[in-house]
Design an enzyme around this catalytic site. Sequence first.
Site, PDB file in Angstrom:
ATOM      1  N   VAL F  77       5.352   5.815   4.557  1.00 47.03           N
ATOM      2  CA  VAL F  77       5.891   5.035   5.671  1.00 47.03           C
ATOM      3  C   VAL F  77       6.298   3.669   5.129  1.00 47.03           C
ATOM      4  O   VAL F  77       5.499   3.010   4.454  1.00 47.03           O
ATOM      5  CB  VAL F  77       4.818   4.868   6.773  1.00 47.03           C
ATOM      6  N   CYS F  78       7.514   3.250   5.416  1.00 51.38           N
ATOM      7  CA  CYS F  78       7.969   1.936   4.960  1.00 51.38           C
ATOM      8  C   CYS F  78       7.058   0.863   5.537  1.00 51.38           C
ATOM      9  O   CYS F  78       6.887   0.762   6.760  1.00 51.38           O
ATOM     10  CB  CYS F  78       9.400   1.668   5.399  1.00 51.38           C
ATOM     11  N   ILE F  79       6.498   0.050   4.674  1.00 47.94           N
ATOM     12  CA  ILE F  79       5.500  -0.932   5.133  1.00 47.94           C
ATOM     13  C   ILE F  79       6.117  -1.981   6.058  1.00 47.94           C
ATOM     14  O   ILE F  79       5.540  -2.323   7.088  1.00 47.94           O
ATOM     15  CB  ILE F  79       4.766  -1.565   3.926  1.00 47.94           C
TER      16      ILE F  79
END
Lengths: 105, 105, 123, 123, 130, 130
Positions: F77-79
Amino acid sequence: MKTLHILNKSPKHAFPASQCARFYSQHDSILLIEDAVYYTLPTTYPLFLAITELRALPTKPTIYALKEDIDARGISETTPNDVKLVTYEGFVELTASHDKSASWY
Amino acid sequence: MKTLHILNKSPKHAFPASQCARFYSQHDSILLIEDAVYYTLPTTYPLFLAITELRALPTKPTIYALKEDIDARGISETTPNDVKLVTYEGFVELTASHDKSASWY
Amino acid sequence: MTPNTHKTLLVILSQSPYSSSLAREAVDYCLAAAAFEQNIQLLFIGDAVLQLLNDQQPANISQKNVAKTLSALPIYGIGNFFVDHEALVRYGLSDEQLCLPIRKVTPRQMADMLANATHTLNF
Amino acid sequence: MTPNTHKTLLVILSQSPYSSSLAREAVDYCLAAAAFEQNIQLLFIGDAVLQLLNDQQPANISQKNVAKTLSALPIYGIGNFFVDHEALVRYGLSDEQLCLPIRKVTPRQMADMLANATHTLNF
Amino acid sequence: MNYSIVVLGAPFSSPSAITALNFTQALLTQGHTVFRVFFYHEGVHCANQLSTPQQDEINLTNQWQTLKKQHNLDLVVCIAAGVKRGVLDQSEANRHEKPCSNINDAFDLSGLGQLVEATEQSDRVVTFGP
Amino acid sequence: MNYSIVVLGAPFSSPSAITALNFTQALLTQGHTVFRVFFYHEGVHCANQLSTPQQDEINLTNQWQTLKKQHNLDLVVCIAAGVKRGVLDQSEANRHEKPCSNINDAFDLSGLGQLVEATEQSDRVVTFGP
């Protein structure tokens, strides 16, 4: 009873503008917010008028646009004369002076 | 190199289909998924062909549609003959047999 | 909250059945309104006419059948269904393909329905 | 990860600046790709040409200026900007209104860019 | 006048989450009253206390909380739309055996009857679409 | 072949969250490998452990978790996109002084370099748009 038609999608989306036109009754008004303010550009405004005049009403629709959204998008130089700019304060006044609002998206 | 163009929006949205057409090269394919499968209806399929033939390619585009999405939407009776139905398995095979995919939405 | 028969709420549905949860959330709203004996009208325009298609089989895309849910609305006392005739024509849909008995209306009639409603909600 | 100059990644931007966070997320991706010395091309199509408008003042709608962010990309070594000429025409935009020096391309050139790219990402 | 506001858009996926906040602020400034703000569909994400925008981005959840403190607003998140999207209060977290709740204190999870009542009781209902 | 999948749509707001899962299942069944599944934009909501769909609705978070167990998938998941939308791991929850984390164990929060690497290392990249 008068309706305020609120339109929030860019000219890329033909559907909301066409519904706004089809549900428009004499004495209603249209308010362009968010990406719908791109309809005030010199190339897209004639398209919008063409859509909203489809029903051949006796008078032209009254069109407002939200100034904050126009300024945000860098298109304040080219607002057509017959589009009335309103701030959020004016937006509120429009909802009060019309009997109801319909949001087309 | 061949591209698989994946389209997922209903005919209400003219933009994705038009981009798919403009970026289409000879030997590419188009896959209709999700709401784009509504382009297979008898009234909308000619519109889709009209869009995708804009660039006047020597041959017609190859068009696939995802069977699971067609069945879900209750339109399996009317798929045009020149639209090839694929399941998810076929979807995977199409991505493998093309060099890359482009998703238009 | 007391039932108010003088007010009419126009619920305008414009989304296809599986593009988002809006189609189902509109139905949920109508059921709640019916439970509180509100006077509501349902108007299907644009892609929402695709919600009405009879033969939906969405199990393989892990969705619940929207047409089935709509078909149940009359059981809950919801009966005022209207559909944009031009939207049916656009998608080439005929009466026998639809899951509900529904009255076709013209743009002029739709504009009048909106003009006469107390409030409208667009889903 | 080693830089690979044989592969070309085509990043296609198609959304207006403030309709969602996609415009900013596309820029963030490009910055990451540049940091890893990837060979990327940025192509603005459709409503994404509206990202390029010079005079954006989004503070009153609590947004960050997308044009300013785009203007900074050359500092990070990103220089391959292309724009769909027809989209500029559609919105009546001229070169002096744009925040970046950018090369106009035709549909035929865009199709060739896609055909020649190793991968494409659409934002 | 007495308004109700319907928010259908999520922060970052639609500008309408911000538009709805700005509109509500403006109408309170003008002396109107707000019967209820109802968060439905993707609008439920406005109430997620875990949302952490960057420093130069607006935190809509905090902004609604502040506005509530000033004007005693009734901020209602649709329970069905919220729970399926992972916006829970402590009671729902317990019921579904989730490790924590994440709804901001300023918001209440409740049923669609609250939206029905809002359309019934308000002079104006303004929807901010997704 | 070696695939990477990019998910941009959230459960309930776009069908693409389900399409992406079905596609990934199908390609694993056919013997392809998955280098990485990257959740970006609204796709980050797929990782919210608090999501509680109704019993007859699909729980995408659980489905991805199951698929990971079977095939040892790398679910990222893109932070930046996740944190602003309120999808946090324990480390981000601590950093931002939030009361809890809510990311499902099967997913990792990480930077956009992971997406760059995915496009670099994979034979095919398939995007599921919002």
